[in-house]
Design an enzyme around this catalytic site. Structure first.
Site, short mmCIF file in Angstrom:
data_model
loop_
_atom_site.label_atom_id
_atom_site.label_comp_id
_atom_site.label_asym_id
_atom_site.label_seq_id
_atom_site.Cartn_x
_atom_site.Cartn_y
_atom_site.Cartn_z
N ARG A 169 -25.94 -20.81 -18.63
CA ARG A 169 -26.54 -21.34 -17.40
C ARG A 169 -27.02 -20.20 -16.51
NH1 ARG A 169 -23.12 -25.57 -13.91
NH2 ARG A 169 -21.89 -23.70 -13.46
N LYS A 271 -28.32 -22.55 -10.67
CA LYS A 271 -27.28 -22.31 -9.66
C LYS A 271 -27.70 -21.15 -8.76
CE LYS A 271 -22.28 -22.85 -9.47
NZ LYS A 271 -22.35 -24.14 -8.77
#
Length: 424
Positions: A169, A271
């Site tokens: 991620r 994120k």
């Protein structure tokens, strides 16, 4: 002339050195020499100035040698906890420790010029580090972070959960923000080193976890809008208690109708550090009204739920579990991904679809997932003055899914999927 220079330069600089404690021994030596210096005899002016300067020096020396006043804390309870932790942590009351920062022994840091390879990296004592005021992260928000936990098993060993997913991620986010991320192997190696270096801070089984915060920032200096020429990857840690307990801490949410967390084509699906400050206003307003968090709607229509300020959302109706799909405005949570798999294994029908507000209000259960909240029930949702309550407690699907997930994370349930990594 000699005394005039001393007065002009020393008088201005000496208080700064004494007050800040910078090179105090050298400053004291210079001051002592000044006190012992012979008086000038040419004119009365220099004599008076030097006499005055000597009085000031004596005053400053007395001030610098006195004991500093005690530091007062606005949170005596937190200070007491920190002192117990630093002395070993055996008698810490983990039930009173929430999701707050308690600095640990070490953090990990390594750097990489864009287009080059990362340095080997090293563990350093937890603390501040230098960064250019013109760094891209400070000026343009070029930064990412991850959240992970180190779990203590009943037998005392420690483990981490799906670290390769955090690495991937971060790599996805780095590609979007034109940063160079560590490889999966480098990421996991750094996580292991940080966890083991701070092993004494991992709470006893069942009382909490050690939270890890990997950061990737554009640390290189820039002026024009553009990516940093150098990236810094670091990990720091903090022990946290069980803030969100199954069957106890159910959420009361309000649906935000004015502000949006993300928009299509933005950074809601990674994120990025820039995703979080914009939700402060909504969350503050909601908490002032007695809610725990807010549930954001899609920016395009304002009719479908997306996620809360820092966690994904699921609804249950009958035997069907639904959650909004990952289309660029919703963060691909690792807990979310795990719950989808566990729910399928438990025999539930799972859907990733756009979820209208009407479906949320008609649901049997609603729950949130995330590294911090784990899997937490929603007790109520309020939408435009309409409040709807949901089933909570141990006799819920949410509790069943949470028990299975935490069992895998702490070694109570056999890990048939290879999600956990033992560290010692």
């Amino acid at each position: 002339m000699f005394y005039s220079k001393i007065f002009a330069q020393g008088f201005l600089s000496l208080p700064l050195y004494v007050n800040k404690g910078v090179e105090g021994s050298l400053c004291s030596l210079v001051a002592e020499l000044l006190l012992r210096a012979p008086m000038a005899s040419s004119t009365s002016g220099p004599k008076k100035r030097l006499s005055r300067f000597r009085q000031v020096v004596r005053l400053l020396l007395r001030k610098s040698n006195s004991a500093p006043p005690p530091v007062k804390s606005t949170d005596d309870h937190k200070v007491a906890i920190d002192e117990k932790v630093k002395s070993g942590g055996e008698d810490i009351n983990w039930d009173s420790v929430g999701f707050g920062l308690t600095p640990t022994d070490s953090m990990f840091i390594m750097k990489c010029p864009i287009g080059d390879k990362y340095s080997e990296g090293q563990l350093v004592p937890y603390g501040n580090f230098e960064i250019s005021p013109s760094s891209s992260v400070l000026n343009y928000g070029q930064g990412l972070f991850e959240g992970m936990k180190v779990y203590r098993r009943e037998d005392g060993r420690i483990m981490i959960f799906r670290p390769e997913e955090n690495a991937r991620r971060m790599q996805m986010g780095a590609e979007r923000l034109l940063m160079q991320a560590p490889t999966t192997e480098q990421f996991i190696h750094a996580v292991k080193k940080t966890a083991l270096a701070n092993e004494r801070w991992v709470p006893p089984y069942g009382t909490g976890t050690l939270y890890l915060r990997p950061l990737l920032i554009g640390s290189g200096a820039v002026l024009g809008i553009g990516p940093a020429p150098e990236c810094t990857f670091l990990i720091f840690a903090s022990p946290i208690g069980n803030s969100y307990k199954s069957g106890i801490n159910a959420f009361n949410l309000s649906i935000e109708t004015k502000l949006h967390r993300a928009s299509p084509g933005g950074t809601g699906g990674i994120k990025s550090i820039t995703n979080y400050a914009p939700v402060f206003e909504s969350v503050k307003r909601a908490k002032a009204a007695g809610f725990d968090d807010v549930l954001f709607l899609d920016e395009e229509t304002g009719k479908h739920i997306e996620e809360a300020s820092s966690c994904n959302v699921f609804i249950l109706k009958g035997n069907v579990i639904s959650t909004p799909p990952i289309f660029g405005t919703i963060l691909p949570g690792i807990t979310r991904k795990s719950i989808l798999e566990i729910a399928r294994d438990c025999g539930y029908e799972v859907e990733e679809r756009r979820v209208p507000v009407e479906d949320v209000l008609a649901a049997d259960e609603v729950f949130c997932t995330g590294t911090a909240v784990i899997v937490t029930s929603v007790a109520s949702i309020t939408y435009q003055e309409q409040r709807v309550e949901y089933k909570t407690g141990e006799d819920t699907v949410c509790h069943r899914l949470r028990t299975t997930l935490t069992g895998i994370q702490t070694g109570l349930v056999e890990d048939k999927k290879g999600w956990t990594v033992q560290l010692n």
